[in-house]
Design a protein around this motif. Sequence first.
Motif, PDB file in Angstrom:
ATOM      1  N   ILE A 220      31.893 -45.786  13.168  1.00 42.59           N
ATOM      2  CA  ILE A 220      32.612 -44.472  13.617  1.00 42.59           C
ATOM      3  C   ILE A 220      31.806 -43.489  13.187  1.00 42.59           C
ATOM      4  O   ILE A 220      32.082 -42.546  14.315  1.00 42.59           O
ATOM      5  CB  ILE A 220      33.943 -44.606  12.622  1.00 42.59           C
ATOM      6  CG1 ILE A 220      34.935 -45.772  12.730  1.00 42.59           C
ATOM      7  CG2 ILE A 220      34.602 -43.189  12.795  1.00 42.59           C
ATOM      8  CD1 ILE A 220      36.092 -45.925  11.856  1.00 42.59           C
ATOM      9  N   ALA A 221      31.006 -43.151  12.332  1.00 43.60           N
ATOM     10  CA  ALA A 221      30.345 -41.850  12.271  1.00 43.60           C
ATOM     11  C   ALA A 221      29.300 -41.622  13.395  1.00 43.60           C
ATOM     12  O   ALA A 221      29.365 -40.364  13.989  1.00 43.60           O
ATOM     13  CB  ALA A 221      29.660 -41.927  10.917  1.00 43.60           C
TER      14      ALA A 221
ATOM     15  N   GLN B   6      16.214 -50.825   2.518  1.00 42.72           N
ATOM     16  CA  GLN B   6      15.659 -51.845   1.508  1.00 42.72           C
ATOM     17  C   GLN B   6      15.581 -53.007   2.528  1.00 42.72           C
ATOM     18  O   GLN B   6      16.714 -53.556   2.687  1.00 42.72           O
ATOM     19  CB  GLN B   6      16.553 -51.957   0.412  1.00 42.72           C
ATOM     20  CG  GLN B   6      16.478 -50.780  -0.593  1.00 42.72           C
ATOM     21  CD  GLN B   6      17.448 -51.253  -1.597  1.00 42.72           C
ATOM     22  OE1 GLN B   6      18.724 -50.793  -1.526  1.00 42.72           O
ATOM     23  NE2 GLN B   6      17.121 -51.538  -2.978  1.00 42.72           N
TER      24      GLN B   6
ATOM     25  N   ASN C 154      25.661 -47.165   6.110  1.00 47.19           N
ATOM     26  CA  ASN C 154      26.801 -48.110   5.691  1.00 47.19           C
ATOM     27  C   ASN C 154      27.895 -47.867   4.739  1.00 47.19           C
ATOM     28  O   ASN C 154      28.656 -48.445   4.715  1.00 47.19           O
ATOM     29  CB  ASN C 154      26.144 -49.493   5.768  1.00 47.19           C
ATOM     30  CG  ASN C 154      25.489 -50.177   6.741  1.00 47.19           C
ATOM     31  OD1 ASN C 154      24.336 -50.614   6.692  1.00 47.19           O
ATOM     32  ND2 ASN C 154      26.047 -49.701   8.075  1.00 47.19           N
ATOM     33  N   HIS C 155      27.342 -47.015   3.677  1.00 42.45           N
ATOM     34  CA  HIS C 155      28.234 -46.844   2.722  1.00 42.45           C
ATOM     35  C   HIS C 155      28.182 -45.216   2.329  1.00 42.45           C
ATOM     36  O   HIS C 155      29.267 -44.522   2.290  1.00 42.45           O
ATOM     37  CB  HIS C 155      27.861 -47.500   1.190  1.00 42.45           C
ATOM     38  CG  HIS C 155      28.738 -47.514   0.262  1.00 42.45           C
ATOM     39  ND1 HIS C 155      30.270 -47.087   0.484  1.00 42.45           N
ATOM     40  CD2 HIS C 155      28.389 -47.412  -1.069  1.00 42.45           C
ATOM     41  CE1 HIS C 155      30.427 -46.944  -0.765  1.00 42.45           C
ATOM     42  NE2 HIS C 155      29.573 -47.258  -1.824  1.00 42.45           N
ATOM     43  N   GLN C 156      26.965 -44.732   1.935  1.00 46.31           N
ATOM     44  CA  GLN C 156      26.842 -43.101   1.773  1.00 46.31           C
ATOM     45  C   GLN C 156      26.378 -42.839   3.072  1.00 46.31           C
ATOM     46  O   GLN C 156      25.845 -43.895   4.005  1.00 46.31           O
ATOM     47  CB  GLN C 156      25.768 -42.996   0.837  1.00 46.31           C
ATOM     48  CG  GLN C 156      25.343 -41.517   0.762  1.00 46.31           C
ATOM     49  CD  GLN C 156      24.792 -40.883  -0.294  1.00 46.31           C
ATOM     50  OE1 GLN C 156      25.277 -40.380  -1.108  1.00 46.31           O
ATOM     51  NE2 GLN C 156      23.586 -41.130  -0.219  1.00 46.31           N
ATOM     52  N   ILE C 157      26.635 -41.789   3.666  1.00 43.62           N
ATOM     53  CA  ILE C 157      26.411 -41.411   5.093  1.00 43.62           C
ATOM     54  C   ILE C 157      25.830 -40.018   5.066  1.00 43.62           C
ATOM     55  O   ILE C 157      26.328 -39.068   4.562  1.00 43.62           O
ATOM     56  CB  ILE C 157      27.738 -41.207   6.091  1.00 43.62           C
ATOM     57  CG1 ILE C 157      28.620 -42.708   6.329  1.00 43.62           C
ATOM     58  CG2 ILE C 157      27.489 -40.860   7.426  1.00 43.62           C
ATOM     59  CD1 ILE C 157      29.969 -42.568   6.725  1.00 43.62           C
TER      60      ILE C 157
ATOM     61  N   LYS D 148      19.013 -53.229   4.192  1.00 40.56           N
ATOM     62  CA  LYS D 148      20.334 -52.638   3.498  1.00 40.56           C
ATOM     63  C   LYS D 148      19.896 -50.952   3.851  1.00 40.56           C
ATOM     64  O   LYS D 148      18.955 -50.453   3.230  1.00 40.56           O
ATOM     65  CB  LYS D 148      20.225 -52.772   2.178  1.00 40.56           C
ATOM     66  CG  LYS D 148      21.421 -52.718   1.476  1.00 40.56           C
ATOM     67  CD  LYS D 148      21.746 -53.164   0.008  1.00 40.56           C
ATOM     68  CE  LYS D 148      23.196 -52.838  -0.380  1.00 40.56           C
ATOM     69  NZ  LYS D 148      23.377 -53.362  -1.955  1.00 40.56           N
TER      70      LYS D 148
ATOM     71  N   ASP E 257      22.622 -48.828   2.949  1.00 41.27           N
ATOM     72  CA  ASP E 257      23.625 -47.972   2.174  1.00 41.27           C
ATOM     73  C   ASP E 257      23.667 -46.737   1.990  1.00 41.27           C
ATOM     74  O   ASP E 257      24.654 -46.136   1.723  1.00 41.27           O
ATOM     75  CB  ASP E 257      24.034 -48.904   0.808  1.00 41.27           C
ATOM     76  CG  ASP E 257      24.785 -49.966   1.294  1.00 41.27           C
ATOM     77  OD1 ASP E 257      25.177 -50.512   2.463  1.00 41.27           O
ATOM     78  OD2 ASP E 257      25.448 -50.552   0.173  1.00 41.27           O
ATOM     79  N   SER E 258      22.463 -46.218   1.877  1.00 39.24           N
ATOM     80  CA  SER E 258      22.140 -44.805   1.308  1.00 39.24           C
ATOM     81  C   SER E 258      22.486 -43.829   2.433  1.00 39.24           C
ATOM     82  O   SER E 258      22.517 -42.591   2.174  1.00 39.24           O
ATOM     83  CB  SER E 258      20.956 -44.674   0.713  1.00 39.24           C
ATOM     84  OG  SER E 258      19.853 -44.903   1.597  1.00 39.24           O
TER      85      SER E 258
ATOM     86  N   SER F  94      33.793 -50.259  10.065  1.00 37.13           N
ATOM     87  CA  SER F  94      33.918 -48.893   9.689  1.00 37.13           C
ATOM     88  C   SER F  94      32.534 -48.230  10.001  1.00 37.13           C
ATOM     89  O   SER F  94      32.678 -46.744  10.242  1.00 37.13           O
ATOM     90  CB  SER F  94      34.150 -48.748   8.252  1.00 37.13           C
ATOM     91  OG  SER F  94      35.479 -48.888   7.954  1.00 37.13           O
ATOM     92  N   SER F  95      31.376 -48.825   9.910  1.00 37.96           N
ATOM     93  CA  SER F  95      30.114 -48.155  10.090  1.00 37.96           C
ATOM     94  C   SER F  95      29.768 -47.440  11.246  1.00 37.96           C
ATOM     95  O   SER F  95      28.895 -46.725  11.238  1.00 37.96           O
ATOM     96  CB  SER F  95      29.075 -49.122   9.390  1.00 37.96           C
ATOM     97  OG  SER F  95      29.374 -49.390   7.982  1.00 37.96           O
TER      98      SER F  95
ATOM     99  N   PRO G 165      25.558 -36.831   7.109  1.00 41.48           N
ATOM    100  CA  PRO G 165      26.011 -36.363   8.418  1.00 41.48           C
ATOM    101  C   PRO G 165      24.990 -35.799   9.321  1.00 41.48           C
ATOM    102  O   PRO G 165      25.217 -35.747  10.376  1.00 41.48           O
ATOM    103  CB  PRO G 165      26.948 -35.355   7.804  1.00 41.48           C
ATOM    104  CG  PRO G 165      27.594 -35.784   6.318  1.00 41.48           C
ATOM    105  CD  PRO G 165      26.093 -36.330   5.847  1.00 41.48           C
TER     106      PRO G 165
END
Lengths: 197, 197
Positions: A62-63, A13, A27-30, A21, A23-24, A59-60, A32
């Motif tokens: 790390i994945a 977005q 950054n919040h939902q990941i 953004k 986030d989906s 945190s973002s 995998p």
Amino acid sequence: MELLEERIKQDGQALSEHVLKVDSFLNHQIDPKLMQEIGKEFASRFSNESITKIVTIESSGIAPAVMAGLYLNVPVVFARKRKSLTLSEGLLTASVHSFTKNETNEISISKKYVNEDDNVLIIDDFLANGQAALGLIEIVKKSGAHVAGIGIVIEKSFQDGAEKLKELGIRVESLAQIAALSNGKVIFKPEKAEELI
Amino acid sequence: MELLEERIKQDGQALSEHVLKVDSFLNHQIDPKLMQEIGKEFASRFSNESITKIVTIESSGIAPAVMAGLYLNVPVVFARKRKSLTLSEGLLTASVHSFTKNETNEISISKKYVNEDDNVLIIDDFLANGQAALGLIEIVKKSGAHVAGIGIVIEKSFQDGAEKLKELGIRVESLAQIAALSNGKVIFKPEKAEELI
């Protein structure tokens, strides 16, 4: 990286000319599976660099970093962010100012996990003005390790972070490069434009 | 999970009767291949639960959660921790007290990413007194979703977190269960002792 650009087009977005953004899926939902593909792509781009360690920031980061570590077969160290550090013994630290949040964090990694024998790939989710990346470079250099390059999931190419890093002679590989955010639309830079120096 | 127990024996540091440090492969430096095996193990243990989403908490929960999400083929949402939330619109929040750090954080997830159609697996790195897990259960329940179970990398079975969760009727699967930390040694509970209720 086409899969990533498609996902940004579909689910990102563009909230303003500066804010994207994601986030989906990042950054919040990941997602995998997307992270796995991102990890493979970083591993492929840095496969000839004899990377011994990945450094990222919570945190973002790390994945994508852990997936890159899986395919490069190296450990990942994530820097921690804190407002102020009371105990800094054994830590390598740097100050990082976030313009978005208008706050300065001290970021740190333990001396135990990065040292002069390491050839480090730094990974982060976003590259905008480069503050976080410069802080990570600073702590990696303090450890005596070599910075082999920086892998970025989404580069906002309309900000000057990538330029700053390239001026330092550091290889920057960004999987998606955003030329502009305009009227809610995301405009990408063509892929593979002068990523190598 | 034998691989994990071996790694804890080899690299974990029992700093006191209550504190186990696993900074070298889980909480600061991360071993991606171990995380992959942990993800596969969680996926296997919860394979019959029709999980639709994983919820974890930043930062150390993210790596095992993303690997579990990869093998369960579901998205991962990580709760954020903040001292206080000024903007909480659209967020589901809970207060979590950390006895170790002696501070209370508000943890939050966006309403957008967990809802009443979800069957949620909660994943975290440690289970001690259960405060973080209870906070995660609280926000997942606020979303209307069902909590299918909790997957923990390392359970300190000498603290009461696991008991509290089982009293709530929640399935707890801990990949390593520590009976005691004694004179710098880690003593494990035998595997598979009453993990199912």
